[in-house]
Design a protein around this motif. Sequence first.
Motif, mmCIF file in Angstrom:
data_model
loop_
_atom_site.group_PDB
_atom_site.id
_atom_site.type_symbol
_atom_site.label_atom_id
_atom_site.label_comp_id
_atom_site.label_asym_id
_atom_site.label_seq_id
_atom_site.Cartn_x
_atom_site.Cartn_y
_atom_site.Cartn_z
ATOM 1 N N GLY A 1 0.932 -1.129 -0.097
ATOM 2 C CA GLY A 1 -0.069 -0.014 -0.070
ATOM 3 C C GLY A 1 0.644 1.351 0.241
ATOM 4 N N ILE A 2 0.291 2.536 -0.190
ATOM 5 C CA ILE A 2 1.020 3.473 -0.127
ATOM 6 C C ILE A 2 1.670 3.977 1.221
ATOM 7 N N GLY A 3 3.011 4.023 0.948
ATOM 8 C CA GLY A 3 3.729 4.263 2.511
ATOM 9 C C GLY A 3 4.395 3.088 3.082
ATOM 10 N N LYS A 4 4.023 1.904 2.216
ATOM 11 C CA LYS A 4 4.849 0.531 2.750
ATOM 12 C C LYS A 4 6.130 0.690 2.360
ATOM 13 N N VAL A 5 7.207 0.465 3.301
ATOM 14 C CA VAL A 5 8.558 0.330 2.944
ATOM 15 C C VAL A 5 8.901 -0.933 2.002
ATOM 16 N N VAL A 6 9.591 -0.695 0.960
ATOM 17 C CA VAL A 6 9.645 -1.711 -0.072
ATOM 18 C C VAL A 6 11.110 -2.183 -0.100
ATOM 19 N N CYS A 7 11.928 -0.957 0.299
ATOM 20 C CA CYS A 7 13.373 -1.414 -0.001
ATOM 21 C C CYS A 7 14.308 -0.259 0.926
ATOM 22 N N ILE A 8 15.365 -0.534 0.963
ATOM 23 C CA ILE A 8 16.523 0.503 1.535
ATOM 24 C C ILE A 8 17.546 1.039 0.278
ATOM 25 N N ILE A 9 17.803 2.091 0.354
ATOM 26 C CA ILE A 9 18.940 2.456 -0.508
ATOM 27 C C ILE A 9 20.022 3.208 0.241
ATOM 28 N N SER B 1 6.545 3.191 -0.714
ATOM 29 C CA SER B 1 5.734 2.766 -2.161
ATOM 30 C C SER B 1 4.948 3.979 -2.184
ATOM 31 N N GLU B 2 4.636 4.370 -3.426
ATOM 32 C CA GLU B 2 3.764 5.633 -3.642
ATOM 33 C C GLU B 2 2.636 5.073 -4.506
ATOM 34 N N VAL B 3 2.371 3.796 -4.489
ATOM 35 C CA VAL B 3 1.067 2.995 -5.093
ATOM 36 C C VAL B 3 1.018 1.854 -4.487
ATOM 37 N N SER B 4 -0.450 1.343 -4.755
ATOM 38 C CA SER B 4 -1.088 0.292 -3.995
ATOM 39 C C SER B 4 -1.055 -0.740 -4.961
ATOM 40 N N GLY B 5 -0.658 -2.064 -4.820
ATOM 41 C CA GLY B 5 -0.959 -3.224 -5.530
ATOM 42 C C GLY B 5 -0.134 -4.293 -5.171
ATOM 43 N N ARG B 6 0.251 -5.293 -6.246
ATOM 44 C CA ARG B 6 0.710 -6.532 -5.833
ATOM 45 C C ARG B 6 2.091 -6.480 -6.562
ATOM 46 N N ILE B 7 3.375 -6.876 -5.633
ATOM 47 C CA ILE B 7 4.412 -7.081 -6.397
ATOM 48 C C ILE B 7 4.465 -8.207 -7.504
ATOM 49 N N VAL B 8 4.755 -7.888 -8.659
ATOM 50 C CA VAL B 8 4.888 -8.773 -9.579
ATOM 51 C C VAL B 8 6.489 -9.329 -10.124
ATOM 52 N N LYS B 9 7.485 -8.202 -9.992
ATOM 53 C CA LYS B 9 8.603 -8.844 -10.300
ATOM 54 C C LYS B 9 9.728 -7.787 -9.554
ATOM 55 N N ILE B 10 11.035 -8.259 -8.906
ATOM 56 C CA ILE B 10 11.849 -7.374 -8.302
ATOM 57 C C ILE B 10 12.937 -7.473 -9.600
ATOM 58 N N LEU B 11 13.167 -6.140 -9.862
ATOM 59 C CA LEU B 11 13.978 -6.147 -11.103
ATOM 60 C C LEU B 11 15.667 -5.922 -10.754
ATOM 61 N N VAL B 12 16.000 -5.703 -9.472
ATOM 62 C CA VAL B 12 17.221 -5.460 -8.979
ATOM 63 C C VAL B 12 17.501 -6.392 -8.017
ATOM 64 N N ASP B 13 18.943 -6.859 -8.320
ATOM 65 C CA ASP B 13 19.464 -7.773 -7.168
ATOM 66 C C ASP B 13 19.952 -7.292 -6.018
ATOM 67 N N ASN B 14 19.777 -7.919 -4.650
ATOM 68 C CA ASN B 14 19.945 -7.470 -3.465
ATOM 69 C C ASN B 14 21.491 -7.039 -3.234
ATOM 70 N N ALA B 15 21.809 -5.994 -2.894
ATOM 71 C CA ALA B 15 23.284 -5.133 -2.548
ATOM 72 C C ALA B 15 23.822 -4.961 -3.870
#
Length: 161
Positions: free
Chosen positions: A113-121, A132-146
Motif C-alpha cells: 500500500g502507499i507508504g509501505k517500505v519496499v526497500c532500503i537504498i 511505495s507511492e502506489v498500491s498493488g501486488r509485487i509482480v517482479k523485483i528488477l534489482v539484485d540485493n546489494a
Amino acid sequence: MDIKQIQELIKFVSRSGVNEVAIEQENFKITIKTNQNPVYVNAAIPAAVPVAAQAVAPVAAPSAAVPTPAAPASAAVEDTSKYITVKSPMIGTFYRSASPDKPSFVNVGDEIGIGKVVCIIEAMKLFNEIESEVSGRIVKILVDNASPVEYDQPLFLVEPI
C-alpha cells in the motif's frame, strides 16, 4: 547537520550534475533538487566494475541472433505495460531487507500500500527507507540485493489492485 555541511552538499550536487539528493536522519530531513539534465555519477562504479564486465560479456555474445530476441522483447514490453514501475529516487546501493538476518521488506506476490517500505537504498553512508507511492501486488523485483542503482532506475513492477 550544520549550515557548512549543507552548503558543501549543495556545492557537491551542483558540481556532480545529480538532479536530487535526499538525506534523512533522526529529526532532520533535507532534499536538494536541481533543474539540470541527469548526469550519472560514477561514484558507485568502482565497486561494480567486475559485475559490469560480466554483464557486458554475455550481452555481446548473442548479438549474432539479434532478430530472434527482438520478438520476445516486444512481447515482454506489452506484458509490462499494465504494471506500475517503482523507481529508485536516488543513486546508491539497493537492499531488500534492513539487515542480512532480517526478512525482505517485500517479495513477489506481496500486496503493498502507499507508504509501505519496499526497500532500503544506502547513499553516502545513510540508509534511506524507500516507501511505495502506489498500491498493488509485487509482480517482479528488477534489482539484485546489494547491487548499485541509479536515479530513476526501475526497482519493482507492481500490478495495480
